[in-house]
Design an enzyme around this catalytic site. Structure first.
Site, PDB file in Angstrom:
ATOM      1  N   LYS A 275      15.190  23.249  17.096  1.00 47.68           N
ATOM      2  CA  LYS A 275      14.414  22.915  15.901  1.00 47.68           C
ATOM      3  C   LYS A 275      14.629  21.464  15.508  1.00 47.68           C
ATOM      4  O   LYS A 275      15.720  20.926  15.673  1.00 47.68           O
ATOM      5  CB  LYS A 275      14.866  23.758  14.703  1.00 47.68           C
ATOM      6  CG  LYS A 275      14.729  25.234  14.843  1.00 47.68           C
ATOM      7  CD  LYS A 275      15.301  25.926  13.612  1.00 47.68           C
ATOM      8  CE  LYS A 275      15.266  27.418  13.762  1.00 47.68           C
ATOM      9  NZ  LYS A 275      15.868  28.101  12.614  1.00 47.68           N
TER      10      LYS A 275
ATOM     11  N   ARG B  38      18.422  30.064   2.617  1.00 44.75           N
ATOM     12  CA  ARG B  38      17.816  30.767   3.747  1.00 44.75           C
ATOM     13  C   ARG B  38      18.724  30.546   4.952  1.00 44.75           C
ATOM     14  O   ARG B  38      18.901  29.434   5.405  1.00 44.75           O
ATOM     15  CB  ARG B  38      16.413  30.239   4.031  1.00 44.75           C
ATOM     16  CG  ARG B  38      15.430  30.492   2.905  1.00 44.75           C
ATOM     17  CD  ARG B  38      14.049  29.963   3.278  1.00 44.75           C
ATOM     18  NE  ARG B  38      13.118  30.067   2.187  1.00 44.75           N
ATOM     19  CZ  ARG B  38      12.175  31.011   2.093  1.00 44.75           C
ATOM     20  NH1 ARG B  38      12.056  31.913   3.036  1.00 44.75           N
ATOM     21  NH2 ARG B  38      11.357  31.021   1.058  1.00 44.75           N
TER      22      ARG B  38
ATOM     23  N   LYS C 128      17.707  40.576   3.549  1.00 44.32           N
ATOM     24  CA  LYS C 128      18.124  40.451   4.950  1.00 44.32           C
ATOM     25  C   LYS C 128      19.335  39.520   5.090  1.00 44.32           C
ATOM     26  O   LYS C 128      20.276  39.821   5.817  1.00 44.32           O
ATOM     27  CB  LYS C 128      16.953  39.932   5.787  1.00 44.32           C
ATOM     28  CG  LYS C 128      17.255  39.767   7.254  1.00 44.32           C
ATOM     29  CD  LYS C 128      16.026  39.380   8.049  1.00 44.32           C
ATOM     30  CE  LYS C 128      15.495  38.041   7.621  1.00 44.32           C
ATOM     31  NZ  LYS C 128      14.383  37.562   8.439  1.00 44.32           N
ATOM     32  N   ASP C 129      19.311  38.409   4.368  1.00 45.84           N
ATOM     33  CA  ASP C 129      20.406  37.445   4.472  1.00 45.84           C
ATOM     34  C   ASP C 129      21.704  37.952   3.848  1.00 45.84           C
ATOM     35  O   ASP C 129      22.778  37.427   4.139  1.00 45.84           O
ATOM     36  CB  ASP C 129      20.012  36.108   3.849  1.00 45.84           C
ATOM     37  CG  ASP C 129      18.995  35.344   4.687  1.00 45.84           C
ATOM     38  OD1 ASP C 129      18.784  35.711   5.858  1.00 45.84           O
ATOM     39  OD2 ASP C 129      18.409  34.381   4.164  1.00 45.84           O
TER      40      ASP C 129
ATOM     41  N   TYR D  11       9.488  22.478   9.968  1.00 45.64           N
ATOM     42  CA  TYR D  11      10.232  22.705  11.198  1.00 45.64           C
ATOM     43  C   TYR D  11       9.305  22.517  12.394  1.00 45.64           C
ATOM     44  O   TYR D  11       8.219  23.110  12.427  1.00 45.64           O
ATOM     45  CB  TYR D  11      10.720  24.148  11.326  1.00 45.64           C
ATOM     46  CG  TYR D  11      11.302  24.810  10.129  1.00 45.64           C
ATOM     47  CD1 TYR D  11      12.678  25.017  10.045  1.00 45.64           C
ATOM     48  CD2 TYR D  11      10.506  25.286   9.097  1.00 45.64           C
ATOM     49  CE1 TYR D  11      13.225  25.671   8.965  1.00 45.64           C
ATOM     50  CE2 TYR D  11      11.047  25.932   8.014  1.00 45.64           C
ATOM     51  CZ  TYR D  11      12.401  26.125   7.949  1.00 45.64           C
ATOM     52  OH  TYR D  11      12.950  26.776   6.876  1.00 45.64           O
TER      53      TYR D  11
ATOM     54  N   HIS E 259      20.301  31.614  10.246  1.00 45.35           N
ATOM     55  CA  HIS E 259      19.454  32.310  11.212  1.00 45.35           C
ATOM     56  C   HIS E 259      19.532  31.693  12.605  1.00 45.35           C
ATOM     57  O   HIS E 259      19.763  30.502  12.749  1.00 45.35           O
ATOM     58  CB  HIS E 259      17.988  32.247  10.763  1.00 45.35           C
ATOM     59  CG  HIS E 259      17.757  32.770   9.390  1.00 45.35           C
ATOM     60  ND1 HIS E 259      16.808  32.242   8.547  1.00 45.35           N
ATOM     61  CD2 HIS E 259      18.341  33.773   8.691  1.00 45.35           C
ATOM     62  CE1 HIS E 259      16.804  32.901   7.399  1.00 45.35           C
ATOM     63  NE2 HIS E 259      17.740  33.823   7.457  1.00 45.35           N
TER      64      HIS E 259
ATOM     65  N   ARG F  14       0.813  -1.215   0.000  1.00 46.83           N
ATOM     66  CA  ARG F  14       0.000   0.000   0.000  1.00 46.83           C
ATOM     67  C   ARG F  14       0.846   1.264   0.000  1.00 46.83           C
ATOM     68  O   ARG F  14       0.349   2.346  -0.250  1.00 46.83           O
ATOM     69  CB  ARG F  14      -0.914   0.025   1.228  1.00 46.83           C
ATOM     70  CG  ARG F  14      -1.865  -1.156   1.311  1.00 46.83           C
ATOM     71  CD  ARG F  14      -2.486  -1.248   2.685  1.00 46.83           C
ATOM     72  NE  ARG F  14      -1.426  -1.518   3.665  1.00 46.83           N
ATOM     73  CZ  ARG F  14      -1.585  -1.395   4.978  1.00 46.83           C
ATOM     74  NH1 ARG F  14      -2.724  -1.000   5.479  1.00 46.83           N
ATOM     75  NH2 ARG F  14      -0.585  -1.668   5.790  1.00 46.83           N
TER      76      ARG F  14
ATOM     77  N   HIS G 128      21.164  28.300  11.848  1.00 43.95           N
ATOM     78  CA  HIS G 128      20.643  27.288  10.937  1.00 43.95           C
ATOM     79  C   HIS G 128      20.344  27.910   9.579  1.00 43.95           C
ATOM     80  O   HIS G 128      19.853  29.035   9.497  1.00 43.95           O
ATOM     81  CB  HIS G 128      19.345  26.690  11.512  1.00 43.95           C
ATOM     82  CG  HIS G 128      18.629  25.814  10.546  1.00 43.95           C
ATOM     83  ND1 HIS G 128      17.481  26.212   9.895  1.00 43.95           N
ATOM     84  CD2 HIS G 128      18.905  24.571  10.099  1.00 43.95           C
ATOM     85  CE1 HIS G 128      17.076  25.238   9.089  1.00 43.95           C
ATOM     86  NE2 HIS G 128      17.924  24.239   9.195  1.00 43.95           N
TER      87      HIS G 128
ATOM     88  N   GLN H 197       5.531  25.208  18.155  1.00 41.57           N
ATOM     89  CA  GLN H 197       5.230  25.888  16.899  1.00 41.57           C
ATOM     90  C   GLN H 197       5.721  25.012  15.757  1.00 41.57           C
ATOM     91  O   GLN H 197       6.792  24.405  15.848  1.00 41.57           O
ATOM     92  CB  GLN H 197       5.931  27.245  16.862  1.00 41.57           C
ATOM     93  CG  GLN H 197       5.635  28.080  15.639  1.00 41.57           C
ATOM     94  CD  GLN H 197       6.230  29.485  15.753  1.00 41.57           C
ATOM     95  OE1 GLN H 197       6.214  30.083  16.813  1.00 41.57           O
ATOM     96  NE2 GLN H 197       6.741  29.993  14.653  1.00 41.57           N
TER      97      GLN H 197
ATOM     98  N   GLU I  39      15.550  37.977  16.569  1.00 39.49           N
ATOM     99  CA  GLU I  39      16.043  37.328  15.361  1.00 39.49           C
ATOM    100  C   GLU I  39      17.398  37.918  14.952  1.00 39.49           C
ATOM    101  O   GLU I  39      17.618  39.122  15.028  1.00 39.49           O
ATOM    102  CB  GLU I  39      15.023  37.558  14.243  1.00 39.49           C
ATOM    103  CG  GLU I  39      15.387  36.958  12.930  1.00 39.49           C
ATOM    104  CD  GLU I  39      14.334  37.261  11.878  1.00 39.49           C
ATOM    105  OE1 GLU I  39      14.118  36.380  11.044  1.00 39.49           O
ATOM    106  OE2 GLU I  39      13.756  38.365  11.879  1.00 39.49           O
TER     107      GLU I  39
END
Length: 187
Positions: free
Chosen positions: A72, A59, A169-170, A132, A62, A23, A119, A47, A143
């Site tokens: 995380k 990305r 931003k990065d 996440y 951070h 299956r 990360h 979250q 942040e």
């Protein structure tokens, strides 16, 4: 599930056990009781986030500063990424070191990222969806980030620099040199 500590103290690569039949398949994304039994770490997410990106999107790197640090658990529900973490805990034996892991929809593998780590990820497939599970809420005021191509880290990104796509931003995060991080090492 198989839990393997990376070279960075407290960070773990996780490979769930897949059960196949005619299956399809079944597996547990995460089992907190088994994880705590193997690592001694209690992880209770509050979250759950998801993002989708196209090939070449990077990305990161951070993190959230105290008192809003986050642990995380990162997984991929579609595609393939290069997931990278950096230990920012000054008292840690692996401070300033990074770990890189290919995470994919096919393998169903995951990366457990403790508090005090930066990360980031690079999308290697045409698109990728990342999931996440996080143990503290997002706090925009806490942040921060580290430049993805910081020469002191010397991260071996699996794509040429001219193929990498960054957010505005990065592009402006500082390098690790001459920075002070206030994370505690809980080894």
């Amino acid at each position: 599930m198989e839990v393997i500590e990376t070279k960075l103290k407290g960070a773990f690569a996780i490979q769930p056990k897949l059960f196949h039949d005619n299956r399809g398949y079944f597996f547990e994304w995460f089992n907190a009781k088994k994880f705590e039994g193997e690592t001694g770490i209690h992880f209770q997410p509050v979250q759950f986030n998801s993002s989708k990106s196209t090939k070449g999107v990077l990305r990161g790197l951070h993190y959230q500063e105290d008192p809003a640090c986050q642990t995380k658990l990162v997984a991929v529900t579609q595609g393939i990424i290069q997931d990278v973490i950096v230990d920012l805990r000054p008292d840690s034996p692996s401070y300033g070191m990074y770990h890189s892991e290919i995470i994919s929809e096919e393998k169903k593998n995951q990366l457990f990222v403790p508090k005090g780590f930066a990360h980031g990820f690079l999308v290697l497939s045409e698109t990728a969806e990342i999931f996440y599970a996080i143990d503290d809420f997002y706090s925009p005021g806490h942040e921060n980030g580290v430049m993805y191509n910081d020469p002191s880290l010397n991260i071996d990104w699996q794509m040429e620099p001219d193929q990498i796509i960054l957010s505005d931003k990065d592009k402006v995060y500082e390098k690790m040199t001459n920075r002070t991080f206030q994370f505690k090492y809980n080894g």
